[in-house]
Design a protein around this motif. Structure first.
Motif, PDB file in Angstrom:
ATOM      1  N   LYS A   1      49.106  45.943  50.498  1.00  0.00           N
ATOM      2  CA  LYS A   1      49.523  44.613  50.946  1.00  0.00           C
ATOM      3  C   LYS A   1      48.555  43.532  50.492  1.00  0.00           C
ATOM      4  CE  LYS A   1      49.292  43.466  55.340  1.00  0.00           C
ATOM      5  NZ  LYS A   1      49.575  43.318  56.802  1.00  0.00           N
ATOM      6  N   ASP A   2      47.265  43.843  50.497  1.00  0.00           N
ATOM      7  CA  ASP A   2      46.255  42.869  50.092  1.00  0.00           C
ATOM      8  C   ASP A   2      46.457  42.441  48.636  1.00  0.00           C
ATOM      9  OD1 ASP A   2      43.590  41.486  50.655  1.00  0.00           O
ATOM     10  OD2 ASP A   2      43.085  42.668  48.873  1.00  0.00           O
ATOM     11  N   LEU A   3      46.712  43.394  47.778  1.00  0.00           N
ATOM     12  CA  LEU A   3      46.939  43.103  46.362  1.00  0.00           C
ATOM     13  C   LEU A   3      48.187  42.233  46.188  1.00  0.00           C
ATOM     14  CD1 LEU A   3      46.138  43.606  43.388  1.00  0.00           C
ATOM     15  CD2 LEU A   3      47.594  45.643  43.449  1.00  0.00           C
ATOM     16  N   LEU A   4      49.235  42.544  46.923  1.00  0.00           N
ATOM     17  CA  LEU A   4      50.481  41.786  46.840  1.00  0.00           C
ATOM     18  C   LEU A   4      50.276  40.359  47.348  1.00  0.00           C
ATOM     19  CD1 LEU A   4      53.457  41.601  46.234  1.00  0.00           C
ATOM     20  CD2 LEU A   4      53.943  42.783  48.382  1.00  0.00           C
ATOM     21  N   TYR A   5      49.539  40.214  48.429  1.00  0.00           N
ATOM     22  CA  TYR A   5      49.249  38.884  48.987  1.00  0.00           C
ATOM     23  C   TYR A   5      48.473  38.034  47.987  1.00  0.00           C
ATOM     24  CZ  TYR A   5      47.304  35.352  52.191  1.00  0.00           C
ATOM     25  OH  TYR A   5      46.935  34.170  52.798  1.00  0.00           O
ATOM     26  N   ARG A   6      47.471  38.637  47.362  1.00  0.00           N
ATOM     27  CA  ARG A   6      46.681  37.912  46.363  1.00  0.00           C
ATOM     28  C   ARG A   6      47.539  37.494  45.172  1.00  0.00           C
ATOM     29  NH1 ARG A   6      41.037  38.392  46.707  1.00  0.00           N
ATOM     30  NH2 ARG A   6      40.363  39.570  48.541  1.00  0.00           N
ATOM     31  N   ARG A   7      48.459  38.362  44.787  1.00  0.00           N
ATOM     32  CA  ARG A   7      49.332  38.043  43.650  1.00  0.00           C
ATOM     33  C   ARG A   7      50.256  36.869  43.986  1.00  0.00           C
ATOM     34  NH1 ARG A   7      51.830  40.829  39.388  1.00  0.00           N
ATOM     35  NH2 ARG A   7      53.193  39.315  38.330  1.00  0.00           N
ATOM     36  N   VAL A   8      50.787  36.856  45.203  1.00  0.00           N
ATOM     37  CA  VAL A   8      51.651  35.749  45.631  1.00  0.00           C
ATOM     38  C   VAL A   8      50.884  34.434  45.588  1.00  0.00           C
ATOM     39  CG1 VAL A   8      52.812  34.725  47.634  1.00  0.00           C
ATOM     40  CG2 VAL A   8      53.229  37.112  47.043  1.00  0.00           C
ATOM     41  N   LEU A   9      49.683  34.430  46.119  1.00  0.00           N
ATOM     42  CA  LEU A   9      48.868  33.211  46.130  1.00  0.00           C
ATOM     43  C   LEU A   9      48.514  32.760  44.718  1.00  0.00           C
ATOM     44  CD1 LEU A   9      46.380  33.952  49.051  1.00  0.00           C
ATOM     45  CD2 LEU A   9      48.200  32.232  49.034  1.00  0.00           C
ATOM     46  N   LYS A  10      48.093  33.700  43.883  1.00  0.00           N
ATOM     47  CA  LYS A  10      47.693  33.362  42.523  1.00  0.00           C
ATOM     48  C   LYS A  10      48.884  32.816  41.736  1.00  0.00           C
ATOM     49  CE  LYS A  10      45.583  35.313  38.337  1.00  0.00           C
ATOM     50  NZ  LYS A  10      46.691  34.948  37.434  1.00  0.00           N
ATOM     51  N   GLU A  11      50.038  33.437  41.898  1.00  0.00           N
ATOM     52  CA  GLU A  11      51.215  32.962  41.161  1.00  0.00           C
ATOM     53  C   GLU A  11      51.595  31.553  41.601  1.00  0.00           C
ATOM     54  OE1 GLU A  11      55.434  34.266  41.818  1.00  0.00           O
ATOM     55  OE2 GLU A  11      55.146  35.131  39.837  1.00  0.00           O
ATOM     56  N   MET A  12      51.519  31.288  42.899  1.00  0.00           N
ATOM     57  CA  MET A  12      51.871  29.962  43.406  1.00  0.00           C
ATOM     58  C   MET A  12      50.929  28.903  42.849  1.00  0.00           C
ATOM     59  SD  MET A  12      54.264  28.777  45.244  1.00  0.00           S
ATOM     60  CE  MET A  12      54.589  27.014  45.271  1.00  0.00           C
ATOM     61  N   LEU A  13      49.639  29.205  42.835  1.00  0.00           N
ATOM     62  CA  LEU A  13      48.678  28.243  42.311  1.00  0.00           C
ATOM     63  C   LEU A  13      48.826  28.087  40.806  1.00  0.00           C
ATOM     64  CD1 LEU A  13      46.401  26.314  42.944  1.00  0.00           C
ATOM     65  CD2 LEU A  13      44.772  28.191  42.704  1.00  0.00           C
ATOM     66  N   ASP A  14      49.101  29.171  40.095  1.00  0.00           N
ATOM     67  CA  ASP A  14      49.299  29.091  38.645  1.00  0.00           C
ATOM     68  C   ASP A  14      50.505  28.218  38.302  1.00  0.00           C
ATOM     69  OD1 ASP A  14      47.123  30.655  38.066  1.00  0.00           O
ATOM     70  OD2 ASP A  14      48.258  32.498  37.778  1.00  0.00           O
TER      71      ASP A  14
END
Length: 214
Positions: A61-74
């Motif tokens: 879940k942690d990896l998925l959460y980080r990916r969601v945040l990174k994609e949104m900021l990107d």
């Protein structure tokens, strides 16, 4: 029969499509439940895949959460920059910027909520990424606005807080959409509501900067 290159291309496309579906599902769950209240089981259910398949792409879940945040900021960094095109006036650039920002609130409302919750929590996951990726672009945009002021193209304003104001005015249609729906008497915000909001915010910013009369 597909050759190896065609097969790899098809597999790559299928992976991208599935990953996108997973990320949209994760946005929905994280936005409604927060990180601690979310589960991989629920995300898999929303994405309509098995938990085992989900874990294959995102082991935890942690990896998925980080990916969601990174994609949104990107996406934000890619779409939201005061790009100065030869011959364009500040008014044209500002109108495009507000339009892109409002589009993000319309297209990624759940991603915006997840991002907002991360910031409100002190950006424990995203802070270093904000410093390394968002801050340089922000500084460039501030310099551009200052150059407009020095050239007399817009009225004198605080450049940093100009951006903060635009962000707040546009993100509220995603982060506080329920409030907007209640006050506008809507079950959900529609395309016309976002267009109305875009027109209102754009006119407010352009007129406040004196960019329309320059």
């Amino acid at each position: 029969m597909l050759d190896k290159k065609e097969k790899r291309t098809k597999q790559s496309v299928n992976r991208e499509v599935l990953e996108s579906r997973i990320l949209r599902a994760a946005e929905i769950v994280f936005a409604s439940k927060g990180f601690s209240g979310s589960s991989m089981e629920r995300i898999a259910e929303i994405a309509k895949i098995s938990k085992q398949n989900l874990i294959y792409y995102f082991p935890n879940k942690d990896l998925l959460y980080r990916r969601v945040l990174k994609e949104m900021l990107d996406i934000w960094i890619e779409k939201l920059s005061f790009l100065e095109v030869q011959g364009e006036t500040p008014e044209v650039i500002i109108r495009r910027y507000v339009s892109e920002k409002m589009a993000l609130s319309r297209l990624y409302p759940n991603g915006s909520k997840v991002f907002a919750h991360e910031i409100i929590s002190g950006a424990p996951v995203l802070k270093e990424y904000l410093i390394s990726h968002l801050k340089p672009q922000f500084d460039r945009d501030v310099i551009l606005v200052k150059s407009w002021i020095n050239k007399g193209l817009i009225d004198c304003v605080d450049p940093e807080h100009l951006f903060f104001t635009i962000w707040a005015a546009t993100q509220t249609y995603a982060d506080f959409s329920v409030q907007m729906e209640v006050l506008l008497g809507k079950n959900t915000l529609e395309e016309a509501d976002f267009q109305r909001a875009e027109d209102a915010v754009t006119e407010f910013v352009v007129r406040a900067l004196g960019a329309k009369k320059k």
